[in-house]
Design an enzyme around this catalytic site. Structure first.
Site, PDB file in Angstrom:
ATOM      1  N   PHE A  11      10.877  33.534  53.210  1.00 16.38           N
ATOM      2  CA  PHE A  11      11.218  33.535  51.781  1.00 16.38           C
ATOM      3  C   PHE A  11      11.094  34.953  51.175  1.00 16.38           C
ATOM      4  CE2 PHE A  11       8.668  32.787  47.690  1.00 16.38           C
ATOM      5  CZ  PHE A  11       9.772  32.958  46.871  1.00 16.38           C
ATOM      6  N   THR A  35       8.833  29.429  60.587  1.00 16.32           N
ATOM      7  CA  THR A  35       9.185  28.834  59.278  1.00 16.32           C
ATOM      8  C   THR A  35      10.389  29.555  58.673  1.00 16.32           C
ATOM      9  OG1 THR A  35       7.653  30.292  58.084  1.00 16.32           O
ATOM     10  CG2 THR A  35       6.801  28.144  58.752  1.00 16.32           C
ATOM     11  N   TYR A 141      -7.432  31.128  55.230  1.00 14.62           N
ATOM     12  CA  TYR A 141      -6.252  31.956  54.935  1.00 14.62           C
ATOM     13  C   TYR A 141      -6.650  33.185  54.106  1.00 14.62           C
ATOM     14  CZ  TYR A 141      -1.907  33.238  52.455  1.00 14.62           C
ATOM     15  OH  TYR A 141      -0.849  33.926  51.910  1.00 14.62           O
TER      16      TYR A 141
HETATM   17  N1  LIG Z   1       4.540  32.657  48.754  1.00 10.20           N
HETATM   18  C1  LIG Z   1       3.498  33.108  48.075  1.00 10.20           C
HETATM   19  O1  LIG Z   1       3.235  32.683  46.930  1.00 10.20           O
HETATM   20  C2  LIG Z   1       2.602  34.169  48.673  1.00 10.20           C
HETATM   21  C3  LIG Z   1       1.493  34.594  47.927  1.00 10.20           C
HETATM   22  C4  LIG Z   1       0.660  35.568  48.470  1.00 10.20           C
HETATM   23  C5  LIG Z   1       0.946  36.131  49.706  1.00 10.20           C
HETATM   24  N2  LIG Z   1       2.017  35.691  50.413  1.00 10.20           N
HETATM   25  C6  LIG Z   1       2.266  36.317  51.724  1.00 10.20           C
HETATM   26  O2  LIG Z   1       3.613  36.772  51.777  1.00 10.20           O
HETATM   27  C7  LIG Z   1       4.088  36.695  53.122  1.00 10.20           C
HETATM   28  C8  LIG Z   1       5.406  35.939  53.170  1.00 10.20           C
HETATM   29  O3  LIG Z   1       5.180  34.598  52.725  1.00 10.20           O
HETATM   30  P1  LIG Z   1       6.389  33.593  52.396  1.00 10.20           P
HETATM   31  O4  LIG Z   1       5.978  32.785  51.239  1.00 10.20           O
HETATM   32  O5  LIG Z   1       7.657  34.327  52.363  1.00 10.20           O
HETATM   33  O6  LIG Z   1       6.308  32.633  53.677  1.00 10.20           O
HETATM   34  P2  LIG Z   1       7.392  32.265  54.796  1.00 10.20           P
HETATM   35  O7  LIG Z   1       6.770  31.212  55.648  1.00 10.20           O
HETATM   36  O8  LIG Z   1       8.704  31.984  54.176  1.00 10.20           O
HETATM   37  O9  LIG Z   1       7.487  33.641  55.607  1.00 10.20           O
HETATM   38  C9  LIG Z   1       6.665  33.954  56.694  1.00 10.20           C
HETATM   39  C10 LIG Z   1       7.563  34.428  57.833  1.00 10.20           C
HETATM   40  O10 LIG Z   1       6.748  34.828  58.927  1.00 10.20           O
HETATM   41  C11 LIG Z   1       7.299  34.296  60.128  1.00 10.20           C
HETATM   42  N3  LIG Z   1       6.196  34.133  61.077  1.00 10.20           N
HETATM   43  C12 LIG Z   1       5.150  33.257  60.988  1.00 10.20           C
HETATM   44  N4  LIG Z   1       4.339  33.402  62.052  1.00 10.20           N
HETATM   45  C13 LIG Z   1       4.873  34.388  62.817  1.00 10.20           C
HETATM   46  C14 LIG Z   1       4.487  34.997  64.054  1.00 10.20           C
HETATM   47  N5  LIG Z   1       3.399  34.592  64.720  1.00 10.20           N
HETATM   48  N6  LIG Z   1       5.265  35.983  64.559  1.00 10.20           N
HETATM   49  C15 LIG Z   1       6.382  36.379  63.905  1.00 10.20           C
HETATM   50  N7  LIG Z   1       6.799  35.833  62.740  1.00 10.20           N
HETATM   51  C16 LIG Z   1       6.052  34.857  62.208  1.00 10.20           C
HETATM   52  C17 LIG Z   1       7.945  32.990  59.725  1.00 10.20           C
HETATM   53  O11 LIG Z   1       8.943  32.542  60.633  1.00 10.20           O
HETATM   54  C18 LIG Z   1       8.507  33.345  58.349  1.00 10.20           C
HETATM   55  O12 LIG Z   1       9.817  33.851  58.453  1.00 10.20           O
HETATM   56  C19 LIG Z   1       2.971  36.060  53.944  1.00 10.20           C
HETATM   57  O13 LIG Z   1       2.226  37.093  54.567  1.00 10.20           O
HETATM   58  C20 LIG Z   1       2.119  35.364  52.898  1.00 10.20           C
HETATM   59  O14 LIG Z   1       0.782  35.243  53.310  1.00 10.20           O
HETATM   60  C21 LIG Z   1       2.851  34.725  49.939  1.00 10.20           C
END
Ligand SMILES: NC(=O)c1ccc[n+]([C@@H]2O[C@H](COP(=O)([O-])OP(=O)(O)OC[C@H]3O[C@@H](n4cnc5c(N)ncnc54)[C@H](O)[C@@H]3O)[C@@H](O)[C@H]2O)c1
Length: 309
Positions: A11, A35, A141
């Site tokens: 995302f 994901t 987390y």
């Molecule tokens: N969505 C939120 O509100 C939020 C808030 C704070 C921090 N974050 C951080 O932002 C980042 C992105 O989050 P998001 O919401 O886009 O989630 P998301 O799940 O859409 O994106 C995470 C991506 O990482 C990939 N991934 C997961 N495990 C992996 C691995 N072992 N090797 C390679 N790729 C891997 C997934 O396929 C996915 O494309 C994350 O680090 C998350 O912790 C998100």
């Protein structure tokens, strides 16, 4: 700059990728598609399907691409999964991050942007919460993200890798998955589209700091330019600085979609934070970044996207 963007099929990463490309970066995405989705990957970006736990495969990618900067967004993002299986969460979120940092040291990559989270604060002792507020993460987390921030400090002092850790509040917007338990805005939009009820835990008056994905993407590209130009890194809250209740989100979704949003109430989950919103002054002063998308505008964009997907 040549950027390795981990999690670029996800995302937030997919929005960052487009922002970096627009600003002239060459981008290589590393993602295992656990994901993330292939359709999220911008065609102009290079893509390697790879797990960040696989140090050997990462090493080959570093050798051939020769990045100037790493933007690390790949993660296990589900707080409940982290509570059920902390070792699995740590394996991806700590050991995977360490693989990237070790390779930066080996390959002379001196700049690192990291996706951190407001979950590092837990029940924050100060509102709005600034970066100096004591960190008491309550989930594995949040613990893992804080742990990586500490490793970043170590790699800066011991290996000269400058870093920016961006502590996001609640990010919402287009391409957030609507089929699983992710962000509440995505869940509401997904259910609303089907005419299904969304379960609200508690009275809906709990507040969060909802920041739109395009503002987060801009913060990342500004941060890359800043580090690339030799600017000092650090830890920055990336947020709006405003608190909004879940009931306010529901009202706005009803307004922009023109129909009532169906909900059902359930008991408040124990341990849920009542209120959190963060102070974004440091990002404003240091990076000259501020969020531009209002909550109503962001919900309208998200609803339009959810309706068509
Ligand atoms: N969505 C939120 O509100 C939020 C808030 C704070 C921090 N974050 C951080 O932002 C980042 C992105 O989050 P998001 O919401 O886009 O989630 P998301 O799940 O859409 O994106 C995470 C991506 O990482 C990939 N991934 C997961 N495990 C992996 C691995 N072992 N090797 C390679 N790729 C891997 C997934 O396929 C996915 O494309 C994350 O680090 C998350 O912790 C998100």
């Amino acid at each position: 700059m040549k950027t390795i963007l981990t999690g670029g099929a996800g995302f937030i990463g997919s929005h960052i990728c487009r922002e970096l490309l627009e600003n002239g970066h060459k981008v290589l995405i590393i993602d295992d598609l656990s994901t993330g989705k292939e359709e999220n990957i911008a065609p102009e970006a290079e893509f390697e399907k790879c797990d960040i736990r696989d140090a050997g495969a990462l090493n080959k990618i570093f050798s051939s691409f020769k990045p100037d900067i790493i933007n690390h967004h790949a993660a296990q993002i589900d707080v409940r999964v982290s509570a059920e299986d902390p070792a699995h969460d740590a394996d991806i979120n700590i050991a995977g991050s360490l693989n990237l940092l070790n390779l930066c040291a080996e390959h002379g990559v001196k700049k690192f942007v990291f996706a951190s989270t407001c979950a590092v604060y837990g029940h924050a002792s100060k509102l709005p919460t600034d970066e100096q507020t004591p960190q008491n993460p309550e989930s594995p987390y949040g613990i893992a993200k804080l742990c990586v921030e500490n490793y970043l400090r170590f790699f800066k002092s011991a290996r000269g890798i400058d870093f920016a850790s961006l502590r996001y509040s609640n990010v919402y917007g287009e391409r957030q998955r609507i089929e699983k338990m992710t962000g509440i805005v995505a869940i509401l939009c997904g259910n609303h589209k089907k005419g299904a009820k969304t379960t609200i835990f508690g009275d809906g008056e709990q507040t969060r700091d909802y920041v739109h994905c395009s503002d987060v993407a801009k913060a990342n590209s500004i941060c890359s330019e800043h580090l690339g130009a030799g600017g000092a890194g650090g830890i920055f809250n990336i947020c709006t600085g405003k608190e909004n209740s879940l009931n306010r989100i529901i009202d706005l979704l009803a307004e922009v979609s023109g129909k009532e949003v169906k909900t059902e109430k359930a008991a408040r989950k124990s341990g849920d934070v009542d209120r959190i919103f963060l102070d974004n002054s440091l990002a404003g002063e240091t990076l000259d970044w501020k969020p531009l998308i209002s909550l109503k505008e962001g919900i309208e964009k998200t609803w339009k996207w959810a309706r068509g997907n």
